[in-house]
Design a protein around this motif. Sequence first.
Motif, PDB file in Angstrom:
ATOM      1  N   THR A 184       8.912  32.519  44.901  1.00 34.21           N
ATOM      2  CA  THR A 184       8.824  31.044  45.159  1.00 34.21           C
ATOM      3  C   THR A 184       7.577  30.926  43.407  1.00 34.21           C
ATOM      4  O   THR A 184       8.115  29.414  43.446  1.00 34.21           O
ATOM      5  CB  THR A 184       7.067  31.890  45.826  1.00 34.21           C
ATOM      6  N   ARG A 185       7.697  31.804  42.855  1.00 31.05           N
ATOM      7  CA  ARG A 185       7.276  31.400  42.115  1.00 31.05           C
ATOM      8  C   ARG A 185       7.630  31.637  40.228  1.00 31.05           C
ATOM      9  O   ARG A 185       7.402  31.526  38.928  1.00 31.05           O
ATOM     10  CB  ARG A 185       5.340  31.555  40.687  1.00 31.05           C
ATOM     11  N   GLY A 186       9.219  32.689  40.298  1.00 29.36           N
ATOM     12  CA  GLY A 186       9.558  33.574  39.055  1.00 29.36           C
ATOM     13  C   GLY A 186      10.766  33.340  38.650  1.00 29.36           C
ATOM     14  O   GLY A 186      11.720  33.799  38.329  1.00 29.36           O
ATOM     15  N   SER A 187      11.115  31.528  39.369  1.00 27.62           N
ATOM     16  CA  SER A 187      12.518  31.606  38.862  1.00 27.62           C
ATOM     17  C   SER A 187      12.888  29.723  39.046  1.00 27.62           C
ATOM     18  O   SER A 187      13.450  28.729  39.127  1.00 27.62           O
ATOM     19  CB  SER A 187      13.261  31.602  40.981  1.00 27.62           C
ATOM     20  N   ASP A 188      11.424  29.509  37.989  1.00 26.85           N
ATOM     21  CA  ASP A 188      11.314  28.331  37.817  1.00 26.85           C
ATOM     22  C   ASP A 188      13.134  27.981  36.998  1.00 26.85           C
ATOM     23  O   ASP A 188      13.661  26.164  37.133  1.00 26.85           O
ATOM     24  CB  ASP A 188      10.586  27.518  36.749  1.00 26.85           C
ATOM     25  N   ASP A 189      13.798  28.703  35.987  1.00 25.35           N
ATOM     26  CA  ASP A 189      13.994  28.014  35.538  1.00 25.35           C
ATOM     27  C   ASP A 189      16.364  27.694  36.384  1.00 25.35           C
ATOM     28  O   ASP A 189      16.564  26.637  36.343  1.00 25.35           O
ATOM     29  CB  ASP A 189      15.133  29.258  34.460  1.00 25.35           C
ATOM     30  N   ILE A 190      16.287  28.403  37.289  1.00 24.27           N
ATOM     31  CA  ILE A 190      17.041  28.497  38.297  1.00 24.27           C
ATOM     32  C   ILE A 190      16.073  26.498  39.670  1.00 24.27           C
ATOM     33  O   ILE A 190      17.296  26.146  39.371  1.00 24.27           O
ATOM     34  CB  ILE A 190      17.097  29.112  39.359  1.00 24.27           C
ATOM     35  N   TYR A 191      15.354  27.017  39.399  1.00 27.91           N
ATOM     36  CA  TYR A 191      15.162  25.788  40.299  1.00 27.91           C
ATOM     37  C   TYR A 191      14.964  24.490  39.226  1.00 27.91           C
ATOM     38  O   TYR A 191      15.873  23.398  39.867  1.00 27.91           O
ATOM     39  CB  TYR A 191      13.366  25.836  41.000  1.00 27.91           C
ATOM     40  N   ALA A 192      15.259  24.746  37.901  1.00 29.43           N
ATOM     41  CA  ALA A 192      15.470  23.549  37.237  1.00 29.43           C
ATOM     42  C   ALA A 192      16.455  22.983  36.979  1.00 29.43           C
ATOM     43  O   ALA A 192      17.360  21.796  37.088  1.00 29.43           O
ATOM     44  CB  ALA A 192      14.644  23.415  35.519  1.00 29.43           C
ATOM     45  N   GLN A 193      18.220  23.864  37.400  1.00 24.07           N
ATOM     46  CA  GLN A 193      19.122  23.509  37.217  1.00 24.07           C
ATOM     47  C   GLN A 193      19.373  22.785  38.896  1.00 24.07           C
ATOM     48  O   GLN A 193      20.263  21.701  38.555  1.00 24.07           O
ATOM     49  CB  GLN A 193      19.584  24.295  37.363  1.00 24.07           C
ATOM     50  N   TYR A 194      18.501  22.968  39.945  1.00 23.74           N
ATOM     51  CA  TYR A 194      18.976  21.797  41.047  1.00 23.74           C
ATOM     52  C   TYR A 194      18.664  20.636  40.943  1.00 23.74           C
ATOM     53  O   TYR A 194      18.997  19.416  41.042  1.00 23.74           O
ATOM     54  CB  TYR A 194      17.792  22.792  41.960  1.00 23.74           C
ATOM     55  N   ILE A 195      16.646  20.916  39.975  1.00 26.61           N
ATOM     56  CA  ILE A 195      16.321  19.749  39.929  1.00 26.61           C
ATOM     57  C   ILE A 195      17.288  18.778  38.794  1.00 26.61           C
ATOM     58  O   ILE A 195      17.385  17.087  38.688  1.00 26.61           O
ATOM     59  CB  ILE A 195      15.343  19.219  39.175  1.00 26.61           C
ATOM     60  N   ALA A 196      18.373  19.022  38.520  1.00 25.98           N
ATOM     61  CA  ALA A 196      18.997  18.511  36.305  1.00 25.98           C
ATOM     62  C   ALA A 196      20.248  18.375  37.589  1.00 25.98           C
ATOM     63  O   ALA A 196      21.198  17.282  36.814  1.00 25.98           O
ATOM     64  CB  ALA A 196      19.242  19.165  35.604  1.00 25.98           C
ATOM     65  N   GLY A 197      20.490  18.466  38.635  1.00 20.77           N
ATOM     66  CA  GLY A 197      21.474  18.076  39.845  1.00 20.77           C
ATOM     67  C   GLY A 197      22.464  18.991  39.585  1.00 20.77           C
ATOM     68  O   GLY A 197      23.873  18.359  39.534  1.00 20.77           O
ATOM     69  N   ALA A 198      22.263  20.103  38.928  1.00 13.60           N
ATOM     70  CA  ALA A 198      23.767  21.382  38.579  1.00 13.60           C
ATOM     71  C   ALA A 198      23.744  21.937  39.601  1.00 13.60           C
ATOM     72  O   ALA A 198      25.278  22.623  39.831  1.00 13.60           O
ATOM     73  CB  ALA A 198      22.772  21.974  36.939  1.00 13.60           C
ATOM     74  N   ILE A 199      23.286  22.218  40.155  1.00 15.46           N
ATOM     75  CA  ILE A 199      23.605  23.352  41.438  1.00 15.46           C
ATOM     76  C   ILE A 199      22.619  22.531  42.779  1.00 15.46           C
ATOM     77  O   ILE A 199      21.565  21.905  42.615  1.00 15.46           O
ATOM     78  CB  ILE A 199      22.760  24.684  41.327  1.00 15.46           C
ATOM     79  N   THR A 200      23.470  22.768  43.960  1.00 10.05           N
ATOM     80  CA  THR A 200      22.557  22.665  45.677  1.00 10.05           C
ATOM     81  C   THR A 200      21.358  23.466  45.517  1.00 10.05           C
ATOM     82  O   THR A 200      20.767  23.585  45.188  1.00 10.05           O
ATOM     83  CB  THR A 200      23.354  22.626  46.290  1.00 10.05           C
ATOM     84  N   PHE A 201      20.783  22.378  46.445  1.00 14.38           N
ATOM     85  CA  PHE A 201      19.662  23.217  46.866  1.00 14.38           C
ATOM     86  C   PHE A 201      20.217  24.509  47.350  1.00 14.38           C
ATOM     87  O   PHE A 201      19.547  25.613  47.641  1.00 14.38           O
ATOM     88  CB  PHE A 201      18.852  22.179  48.321  1.00 14.38           C
ATOM     89  N   ALA A 202      21.046  24.602  48.485  1.00 15.84           N
ATOM     90  CA  ALA A 202      21.212  26.019  49.395  1.00 15.84           C
ATOM     91  C   ALA A 202      21.947  27.099  47.835  1.00 15.84           C
ATOM     92  O   ALA A 202      21.623  27.784  48.272  1.00 15.84           O
ATOM     93  CB  ALA A 202      22.297  26.032  50.041  1.00 15.84           C
ATOM     94  N   GLN A 203      22.218  26.158  47.041  1.00 13.20           N
ATOM     95  CA  GLN A 203      22.473  27.378  45.697  1.00 13.20           C
ATOM     96  C   GLN A 203      21.107  27.705  45.028  1.00 13.20           C
ATOM     97  O   GLN A 203      21.433  29.313  45.149  1.00 13.20           O
ATOM     98  CB  GLN A 203      23.303  26.767  45.011  1.00 13.20           C
TER      99      GLN A 203
ATOM    100  N   SER B 278      21.758  31.805  55.687  1.00  8.70           N
ATOM    101  CA  SER B 278      21.355  30.883  57.036  1.00  8.70           C
ATOM    102  C   SER B 278      20.383  31.530  58.105  1.00  8.70           C
ATOM    103  O   SER B 278      19.122  30.664  59.005  1.00  8.70           O
ATOM    104  CB  SER B 278      23.031  31.063  57.445  1.00  8.70           C
ATOM    105  N   ALA B 279      19.743  32.848  57.761  1.00 10.32           N
ATOM    106  CA  ALA B 279      19.398  33.305  58.722  1.00 10.32           C
ATOM    107  C   ALA B 279      17.750  32.661  58.076  1.00 10.32           C
ATOM    108  O   ALA B 279      16.822  32.876  58.847  1.00 10.32           O
ATOM    109  CB  ALA B 279      19.219  34.890  58.596  1.00 10.32           C
ATOM    110  N   TYR B 280      17.620  33.219  56.783  1.00 14.30           N
ATOM    111  CA  TYR B 280      15.965  32.189  56.249  1.00 14.30           C
ATOM    112  C   TYR B 280      16.008  31.080  56.708  1.00 14.30           C
ATOM    113  O   TYR B 280      14.966  30.656  56.794  1.00 14.30           O
ATOM    114  CB  TYR B 280      16.353  32.251  55.134  1.00 14.30           C
ATOM    115  N   GLU B 281      16.615  29.844  56.816  1.00 13.56           N
ATOM    116  CA  GLU B 281      16.773  29.536  57.063  1.00 13.56           C
ATOM    117  C   GLU B 281      16.605  28.739  58.279  1.00 13.56           C
ATOM    118  O   GLU B 281      15.148  27.885  59.078  1.00 13.56           O
ATOM    119  CB  GLU B 281      17.938  27.910  56.581  1.00 13.56           C
TER     120      GLU B 281
END
Length: 257
Positions: free
Chosen positions: A68-87, A115-118
């Motif tokens: 939840t709070r230790g993956s900001d760099d990964i989340y930034a890739q999503y915000i930048a459009g480099a990866i999808t929400f699922a990825q 899928s199980a998580y969602e």
Amino acid sequence: MQTDRADDGGGAPAVVPVPQTVRGVLLDIDETLVDLEGAMDRALREVTGPLLPGLGEEEWAAFCRIFTRGSDDIYAQYIAGAITFAQQRILRAERCLAHFGAEFESADHAVAWLSAYESAQPAYVAAFDDVVPFLDVLDSAGIAYGAVSNNVHDYQRAKLDHAGLDRVRTLVGIDAVGAAKPDPAIFHEGLRQLGTGASETVYVGDNPAHDVIGAAAAGLCGIWLNRREAVLAEDVAAAVPRQVASLAEVPALLGLG
């Protein structure tokens, strides 16, 4: 764009005072109205347990904190459009697993986990205990209220309804204006839908940068809901003069007794 993280920090602009007469209240959703991190925590434990048998309570807490709070760099890739929400969700899960020496068996296994998580997470979504009493006060005072969220409308509409908050009818997502907090445009759309002006509306949320400093930039008075007793850096704290630990403290700030 969907989101499922909580942010901290940033910025430094002007402070907007509490209106003498408050006619509208806009609120954040995740970690303000809805306990998203709690739902994520329980869902993560449920669906990831078979991969990490014997993990202790402190270790599970660390697992969820990384997600939840230790993956900001990964989340930034999503915000930048480099990866999808699922990825980005899968990448965050892979980081958590790697921290404890585990991994998905294959790409298909990772997709099955997602899928199980969602499927599991929505069942754990609930409103914080202070939300309904706070909305009752606003209703009694005749103050209009709604939500402005850094997430898409339909995703958040379903979340609010599942949490028993269908009474929050005004809801602005980032798909409404193609912008996210702290961009003033999304706050202004909330004001438009609520039918109130910036000078008579307050915004309450858990993110100092987005919900207080961002609201101030849009002309609204921002109130920081600091449920976790976080401490801000001095330069940021100067731009975040009002904070509460619970929504139960907000009516007094608004002069509602």
